[in-house]
Design an enzyme around this catalytic site. Structure first.
Site, PDB file in Angstrom:
ATOM      1  N   HIS A  20       2.936  -3.069 -15.731  1.00  0.00           N
ATOM      2  CA  HIS A  20       3.350  -3.006 -14.220  1.00  0.00           C
ATOM      3  C   HIS A  20       2.125  -3.501 -13.458  1.00  0.00           C
ATOM      4  O   HIS A  20       2.507  -4.387 -12.110  1.00  0.00           O
ATOM      5  CB  HIS A  20       3.708  -1.584 -13.798  1.00  0.00           C
ATOM      6  N   GLU A  45      -2.871  -1.506  -8.103  1.00  0.00           N
ATOM      7  CA  GLU A  45      -2.293  -0.707  -7.001  1.00  0.00           C
ATOM      8  C   GLU A  45      -3.620  -0.457  -6.069  1.00  0.00           C
ATOM      9  O   GLU A  45      -3.263  -0.136  -4.794  1.00  0.00           O
ATOM     10  CB  GLU A  45      -1.781   0.688  -7.596  1.00  0.00           C
ATOM     11  N   ARG A  90       7.802   2.530   4.934  1.00  0.00           N
ATOM     12  CA  ARG A  90       7.363   2.625   3.589  1.00  0.00           C
ATOM     13  C   ARG A  90       7.281   1.224   2.579  1.00  0.00           C
ATOM     14  O   ARG A  90       6.596   1.137   1.436  1.00  0.00           O
ATOM     15  CB  ARG A  90       8.283   3.767   2.807  1.00  0.00           C
ATOM     16  N   HIS A 142       5.034  -6.463  -4.671  1.00  0.00           N
ATOM     17  CA  HIS A 142       6.135  -5.868  -5.702  1.00  0.00           C
ATOM     18  C   HIS A 142       7.377  -6.720  -5.865  1.00  0.00           C
ATOM     19  O   HIS A 142       8.275  -6.937  -6.894  1.00  0.00           O
ATOM     20  CB  HIS A 142       6.577  -4.533  -5.295  1.00  0.00           C
ATOM     21  N   ASN A 172       5.092  -1.823  -0.886  1.00  0.00           N
ATOM     22  CA  ASN A 172       5.686  -2.652  -1.860  1.00  0.00           C
ATOM     23  C   ASN A 172       5.302  -3.929  -2.001  1.00  0.00           C
ATOM     24  O   ASN A 172       5.514  -4.774  -2.459  1.00  0.00           O
ATOM     25  CB  ASN A 172       7.106  -2.903  -1.923  1.00  0.00           C
ATOM     26  N   GLU A 232      12.213   5.264   2.853  1.00  0.00           N
ATOM     27  CA  GLU A 232      12.066   3.881   2.841  1.00  0.00           C
ATOM     28  C   GLU A 232      13.164   2.910   3.839  1.00  0.00           C
ATOM     29  O   GLU A 232      13.529   2.065   3.230  1.00  0.00           O
ATOM     30  CB  GLU A 232      11.773   3.225   1.288  1.00  0.00           C
ATOM     31  N   LYS A 263       9.505   9.130  -5.409  1.00  0.00           N
ATOM     32  CA  LYS A 263      10.174   8.185  -6.114  1.00  0.00           C
ATOM     33  C   LYS A 263      10.438   8.639  -7.442  1.00  0.00           C
ATOM     34  O   LYS A 263       9.470   8.536  -8.222  1.00  0.00           O
ATOM     35  CB  LYS A 263       9.792   6.721  -5.960  1.00  0.00           C
ATOM     36  N   ARG A 309      21.675  19.829 -10.019  1.00  0.00           N
ATOM     37  CA  ARG A 309      21.587  19.252  -8.797  1.00  0.00           C
ATOM     38  C   ARG A 309      19.892  19.416  -8.226  1.00  0.00           C
ATOM     39  O   ARG A 309      19.656  19.301  -7.050  1.00  0.00           O
ATOM     40  CB  ARG A 309      22.428  19.924  -7.636  1.00  0.00           C
ATOM     41  N   HIS A 335       7.803  -7.107  -9.422  1.00  0.00           N
ATOM     42  CA  HIS A 335       8.845  -6.605 -10.304  1.00  0.00           C
ATOM     43  C   HIS A 335       9.612  -7.822 -10.971  1.00  0.00           C
ATOM     44  O   HIS A 335      10.237  -7.559 -12.176  1.00  0.00           O
ATOM     45  CB  HIS A 335       9.825  -5.869  -9.450  1.00  0.00           C
ATOM     46  N   LYS A 364      -1.200   6.683   1.021  1.00  0.00           N
ATOM     47  CA  LYS A 364       0.236   6.713   0.678  1.00  0.00           C
ATOM     48  C   LYS A 364       1.039   8.011   1.540  1.00  0.00           C
ATOM     49  O   LYS A 364       2.217   7.938   1.850  1.00  0.00           O
ATOM     50  CB  LYS A 364       0.396   7.173  -1.018  1.00  0.00           C
TER      51      LYS A 364
HETATM   52  N1  GLY Z   1       5.301   2.706  -4.908  1.00  0.00           N
HETATM   53  C1  GLY Z   1       5.818   2.430  -3.714  1.00  0.00           C
HETATM   54  C2  GLY Z   1       6.308   3.738  -3.154  1.00  0.00           C
HETATM   55  O1  GLY Z   1       6.286   4.889  -3.681  1.00  0.00           O
HETATM   56  O2  GLY Z   1       7.097   3.589  -2.200  1.00  0.00           O
END
Ligand code: GLY
Length: 335
Positions: free
Chosen positions: A238, A172, A215, A222, A219, A211, A130, A108, A226, A201
């Site tokens: 990416h 990025e 947040r 993205h 993106n 998010e 993330k 956990r 993506h 960030k």
């Molecule tokens: N790469 C986008 C984030 O970490 O929210």
């Protein structure tokens, strides 16, 4: 050594940036330690100096699977990694995401130290908690929020980074310049670039770890990025996919009258200065549009777009008519 605090409520942590940041590793380790490292990454002396099992794994997007997670969990079990133990993830974004996810579900959740070795991981993926793996149809569809104990961004790794990886990371960096901090566009020193991007960030993640809104600004580019990445079977880096996605997003922004049309060229030039996006795989507009429907930012079946108002100011939550998306995707696939 530069240091940026990620002030996530309840579990703040530092990001240490600079040549030699890895020398601080030992002070962040507890219990049994297992290092999960990309086999392609050069071993720095500080890492070989710690007496813990080193698990070398294949990097790259193809490694980010549930099967990869199972292998790591089996190794954690074999090594008797206890609740007080620490997983150290050494590599680019794929290793950080994979090992971070395994750490988040083992017993956990055990402590995680992120040691990003690529520009992309230093400025983005290693920071903010993330973690996750891909499914056959969607990137990062399975994952968790699991904040590291520390991020050690040792810029010595960047000296031996292949040009392709460096270019991917620059996508990025351009994202941060376009979405949040235009001053980043003029920087040339890599250490300074990493610090400025991490500051952006950290500020966003501290306000919206999960998010729920803000947040999503990270993106920018993205949604289509993506989709192109998934439609290419993850064969495209990416960063290159995100660069193509930003080209679509700025065109959509201009078509909706949200920003000046001149921003399209300005962003194209910033990307082109790093050879981005470069040659894209042969994809049809339909393939890319189909892949955007798997986007995690969809709410009630509609995609929510992050679009630009001006350089350094992205906004969230736009609903874009399908024909405008189609036109932008067709344009970026053909130019
Ligand atoms: N790469 C986008 C984030 O970490 O929210």
């Amino acid at each position: 050594m530069r240091s940026v605090e990620v002030a996530v409520p309840g579990h703040p942590y530092p990001v240490l940036i600079g040549a030699g940041a890895l020398a601080r590793l030992e002070s962040f380790l507890t219990g049994r330690v297992l290092v999960v490292a990309d086999r392609a990454v050069p071993e720095l002396p500080e890492l070989s100096g710690i007496a813990s099992p080193l698990l070398k794994v294949e990097g790259g997007e193809a490694a980010k699977t549930m099967r990869g997670v199972s292998r790591l969990l089996a190794a954690f079990e074999e090594e008797r990694l206890g609740r007080d133990g620490t997983v150290v993830a050494v590599g680019g974004g794929t290793i950080g995401d994979l090992a971070g996810f395994a750490a988040s579900i083992w017993l956990r959740g055990v402590a995680l130290v992120q040691v990003p070795t690529t520009l992309l991981a230093m400025v983005d993926s290693a920071v903010g908690g993330k973690t996750g793996v891909n499914t056959a149809r969607a990137k990062n569809a399975v994952g968790s929020f699991w904040q590291p104990r520390v991020v050690l961004a040792d810029t010595r790794y960047l000296a031996s980074l292949p040009a392709e990886q460096l270019a991917g990371g620059q996508a990025e960096v351009v994202k941060y310049a376009m979405a949040l901090d235009p001053g980043i566009a003029g920087l040339t020193d890599l250490e300074e670039i990493v610090e400025r991007c991490v500051r952006c960030k950290a500020e966003v993640v501290a306000k919206d770890e999960r998010e729920e809104g803000l947040r999503e600004v990270l993106n920018y580019g993205h949604t289509v990025g993506h989709a192109i990445e998934a439609a290419s079977g993850y064969s495209l880096h990416h960063g290159r996919a995100v660069a193509a996605g930003m080209r679509a997003a700025v065109r959509i922004s201009a078509s909706l009258g949200l920003c000046q049309p001149s921003l399209v060229q300005a962003q194209d030039e910033l990307l082109a200065a790093h050879g981005l996006p470069g040659r894209l795989p042969e994809l049809t507009t339909e393939q890319v549009l189909a892949a955007t429907s798997a986007d995690k930012k969809s709410r009630a079946g509609r995609r929510r777009w992050v679009l630009l108002r001006e350089m350094g100011r992205a906004e969230l939550g736009f609903d874009v008519p399908d024909d405008i998306v189609r036109r932008a995707v067709t344009e970026i696939l053909s130019s």
